[in-house]
Design a protein around this motif. Structure first.
Motif, mmCIF file in Angstrom:
data_model
loop_
_atom_site.group_PDB
_atom_site.id
_atom_site.type_symbol
_atom_site.label_atom_id
_atom_site.label_comp_id
_atom_site.label_asym_id
_atom_site.label_seq_id
_atom_site.Cartn_x
_atom_site.Cartn_y
_atom_site.Cartn_z
ATOM 1 N N ASN A 31 0.862 -1.183 0.000
ATOM 2 C CA ASN A 31 0.000 0.000 0.000
ATOM 3 C C ASN A 31 0.895 1.229 0.000
ATOM 4 N N ARG A 36 -0.936 5.609 5.204
ATOM 5 C CA ARG A 36 -0.608 4.307 5.785
ATOM 6 C C ARG A 36 0.141 3.454 4.763
ATOM 7 N N THR A 37 1.392 3.679 4.640
ATOM 8 C CA THR A 37 2.221 2.923 3.710
ATOM 9 C C THR A 37 2.575 1.579 4.336
ATOM 10 N N VAL A 38 2.446 0.503 3.565
ATOM 11 C CA VAL A 38 2.806 -0.835 4.039
ATOM 12 C C VAL A 38 3.915 -1.363 3.132
ATOM 13 N N ARG A 39 5.071 -1.596 3.737
ATOM 14 C CA ARG A 39 6.261 -2.009 2.988
ATOM 15 C C ARG A 39 6.687 -3.416 3.417
ATOM 16 N N THR A 50 6.715 -3.402 7.387
ATOM 17 C CA THR A 50 6.701 -2.101 8.042
ATOM 18 C C THR A 50 5.454 -1.334 7.644
ATOM 19 N N VAL A 51 4.840 -0.684 8.631
ATOM 20 C CA VAL A 51 3.717 0.220 8.395
ATOM 21 C C VAL A 51 4.174 1.606 8.820
ATOM 22 N N LYS A 52 4.018 2.581 7.910
ATOM 23 C CA LYS A 52 4.375 3.964 8.213
ATOM 24 C C LYS A 52 3.131 4.823 8.083
ATOM 25 N N GLU A 64 5.963 4.708 12.814
ATOM 26 C CA GLU A 64 6.558 3.581 12.117
ATOM 27 C C GLU A 64 6.479 2.346 13.008
ATOM 28 N N TRP A 65 5.931 1.271 12.456
ATOM 29 C CA TRP A 65 5.874 -0.026 13.124
ATOM 30 C C TRP A 65 6.544 -1.031 12.208
ATOM 31 N N GLU A 66 7.458 -1.836 12.778
ATOM 32 C CA GLU A 66 8.170 -2.810 11.958
ATOM 33 C C GLU A 66 8.240 -4.143 12.687
ATOM 34 N N SER A 145 8.239 4.830 -1.292
ATOM 35 C CA SER A 145 6.905 4.443 -1.775
ATOM 36 C C SER A 145 6.544 5.216 -3.040
#
Length: 157
Positions: A31, A36-39, A50-52, A64-66, A145
């Motif tokens: 995404n 809400r970027t999801v890497r 990772t979610v930013k 940032e959550w990883e 992203s």
């Protein structure tokens, strides 16, 4: 879970001789919405999801959550990613009390080199090496992203 980071262009390859290590990074995005970027990333021999969250007005601070995942899981998720997988070599350079992470991009982003530094607080002082160029922290086009959707090779020079 708050990331405080500043981003700069790099004006020479002098940083390479000062690198304490480097590692290959391949990453895709499930995404790319800036809210809400999801890497998914493979860095060396490890996988990560990772979610930013949305960045602050200056672009310096964001959620940032990883979580570490297996490389096999990361490979499978990258196959599900939006078009535009990022391929880069990351160099780690100690400068004063900080570590700069310098990304040399390949593929559609070849020719782009960007340095990032993580800080404890937004107005923290740090040494700026001679190879550090203009700051691009608040310019969203330099977010990975966005580079996956609008790669460097398509920019008007």
């Amino acid at each position: 879970m708050i990331e405080i980071e500043r981003k700069f262009l790099v004006k020479s390859e002098d940083f390479k001789s000062d690198a304490i290590k480097n590692e290959r990074i391949v990453q895709g995005f499930l995404n790319t919405d800036p809210l809400r970027t999801v890497r998914v990333r493979i860095k060396g021999d490890k996988g990560y999801m990772t979610v930013k969250g949305k960045g602050s007005r200056s672009g310096t601070t964001r959620f940032e959550w990883e979580k570490e995942i297996s490389v096999k899981e990361a490979e499978a998720l990258i196959k599900l990613s939006e078009p535009g997988v990022i391929d880069k070599l990351r160099y780690y350079i100690e400068v004063g009390n900080h570590i700069f992470e310098v990304d040399e991009f390949f593929g559609d982003n070849s020719g782009l080199i960007v340095a990032e530094i993580e800080l404890e607080h937004e107005d923290e002082d740090f040494l700026k090496p001679q190879w550090l160029g203009d700051e691009v922290t608040s310019d969203i086009k330099y977010y990975n992203s966005q580079l996956s959707k609008n790669p460097f090779k398509t920019w008007k020079k």
